[in-house]
Design a protein around this motif. Structure first.
Motif, PDB file in Angstrom:
ATOM      1  N   UNK A  47       8.104   2.008  24.542  1.00  0.00           N
ATOM      2  CA  UNK A  47       8.864   1.309  23.504  1.00  0.00           C
ATOM      3  C   UNK A  47       8.405   1.642  22.083  1.00  0.00           C
ATOM      4  N   UNK A  48       8.081   2.928  21.820  1.00  0.00           N
ATOM      5  CA  UNK A  48       7.703   3.305  20.455  1.00  0.00           C
ATOM      6  C   UNK A  48       8.446   4.543  19.964  1.00  0.00           C
ATOM      7  N   UNK A  49       9.646   4.770  20.454  1.00  0.00           N
ATOM      8  CA  UNK A  49      10.407   5.951  20.026  1.00  0.00           C
ATOM      9  C   UNK A  49      10.494   6.006  18.501  1.00  0.00           C
ATOM     10  N   UNK A  50      10.206   7.163  17.958  1.00  0.00           N
ATOM     11  CA  UNK A  50      10.239   7.353  16.516  1.00  0.00           C
ATOM     12  C   UNK A  50       8.985   6.865  15.819  1.00  0.00           C
ATOM     13  N   UNK A  51       8.053   6.315  16.580  1.00  0.00           N
ATOM     14  CA  UNK A  51       6.804   5.832  16.008  1.00  0.00           C
ATOM     15  C   UNK A  51       5.730   6.889  16.081  1.00  0.00           C
ATOM     16  N   UNK A  52       4.513   6.473  15.803  1.00  0.00           N
ATOM     17  CA  UNK A  52       3.407   7.408  15.875  1.00  0.00           C
ATOM     18  C   UNK A  52       2.209   6.774  16.562  1.00  0.00           C
ATOM     19  N   UNK A  53       1.321   7.635  17.019  1.00  0.00           N
ATOM     20  CA  UNK A  53       0.083   7.223  17.662  1.00  0.00           C
ATOM     21  C   UNK A  53      -1.043   7.866  16.862  1.00  0.00           C
ATOM     22  N   UNK A  54      -1.889   7.028  16.286  1.00  0.00           N
ATOM     23  CA  UNK A  54      -2.973   7.518  15.438  1.00  0.00           C
ATOM     24  C   UNK A  54      -4.312   7.179  16.068  1.00  0.00           C
ATOM     25  N   UNK A  55      -5.260   8.073  15.897  1.00  0.00           N
ATOM     26  CA  UNK A  55      -6.611   7.871  16.404  1.00  0.00           C
ATOM     27  C   UNK A  55      -7.553   7.823  15.213  1.00  0.00           C
ATOM     28  N   UNK A  56      -8.382   6.782  15.202  1.00  0.00           N
ATOM     29  CA  UNK A  56      -9.331   6.542  14.111  1.00  0.00           C
ATOM     30  C   UNK A  56     -10.750   6.514  14.662  1.00  0.00           C
ATOM     31  N   UNK A  57     -11.715   6.926  13.832  1.00  0.00           N
ATOM     32  CA  UNK A  57     -13.107   6.805  14.248  1.00  0.00           C
ATOM     33  C   UNK A  57     -13.605   5.406  13.914  1.00  0.00           C
ATOM     34  N   UNK A  58     -14.861   5.145  14.201  1.00  0.00           N
ATOM     35  CA  UNK A  58     -15.434   3.812  14.035  1.00  0.00           C
ATOM     36  C   UNK A  58     -15.452   3.359  12.570  1.00  0.00           C
ATOM     37  N   UNK A  59     -15.425   4.319  11.630  1.00  0.00           N
ATOM     38  CA  UNK A  59     -15.422   3.962  10.211  1.00  0.00           C
ATOM     39  C   UNK A  59     -14.015   3.745   9.668  1.00  0.00           C
ATOM     40  N   UNK A  60     -12.998   3.962  10.514  1.00  0.00           N
ATOM     41  CA  UNK A  60     -11.610   3.787  10.086  1.00  0.00           C
ATOM     42  C   UNK A  60     -10.966   5.051   9.565  1.00  0.00           C
ATOM     43  N   UNK A  61     -11.663   6.170   9.651  1.00  0.00           N
ATOM     44  CA  UNK A  61     -11.113   7.452   9.180  1.00  0.00           C
ATOM     45  C   UNK A  61     -10.103   7.979  10.200  1.00  0.00           C
ATOM     46  N   UNK A  62      -8.933   8.392   9.702  1.00  0.00           N
ATOM     47  CA  UNK A  62      -7.894   8.945  10.569  1.00  0.00           C
ATOM     48  C   UNK A  62      -8.353  10.290  11.119  1.00  0.00           C
ATOM     49  N   UNK A  63      -8.329  10.420  12.440  1.00  0.00           N
ATOM     50  CA  UNK A  63      -8.791  11.628  13.121  1.00  0.00           C
ATOM     51  C   UNK A  63      -7.623  12.488  13.582  1.00  0.00           C
TER      52      UNK A  63
END
Length: 75
Positions: free
Chosen positions: A11-27
């Motif tokens: 149920x996330x069509x058109x959305x995105x999946x983001x991965x962040x490290x423990x400090x909140x930096x986008x990986x």
């Protein structure tokens, strides 16, 4: 996980999946091409470099809302 992990979403069509490290930096960012599906993250960043061992957060966002999960990468 070790080497790679499978991320299943719905149920996330058109959305995105983001991965962040423990400090909140986008990986890493993935685009959800369909409403339901799965993708494989091979413990790398957007430039293709392997990330270090540690805790990472996966966040799925779409117009329907958001969800998150915590994963631990051990190499």
């Amino acid at each position: 996980f070790n080497a790679q992990t499978m991320i299943t979403y719905n149920d996330i069509e058109g959305g995105d999946i983001c991965i962040y490290d423990i400090t909140g930096r986008l990986i890493r960012t993935f685009r959800a091409e369909s409403s339901d599906g799965q993708l494989t993250w091979a413990a790398d960043d957007d430039a293709g470099h392997e990330v270090s061992s540690g805790v990472y957060f996966i966040r799925a966002r779409s117009s329907h809302g958001s969800a998150s999960a915590k994963v631990v990468y051990l190499r």
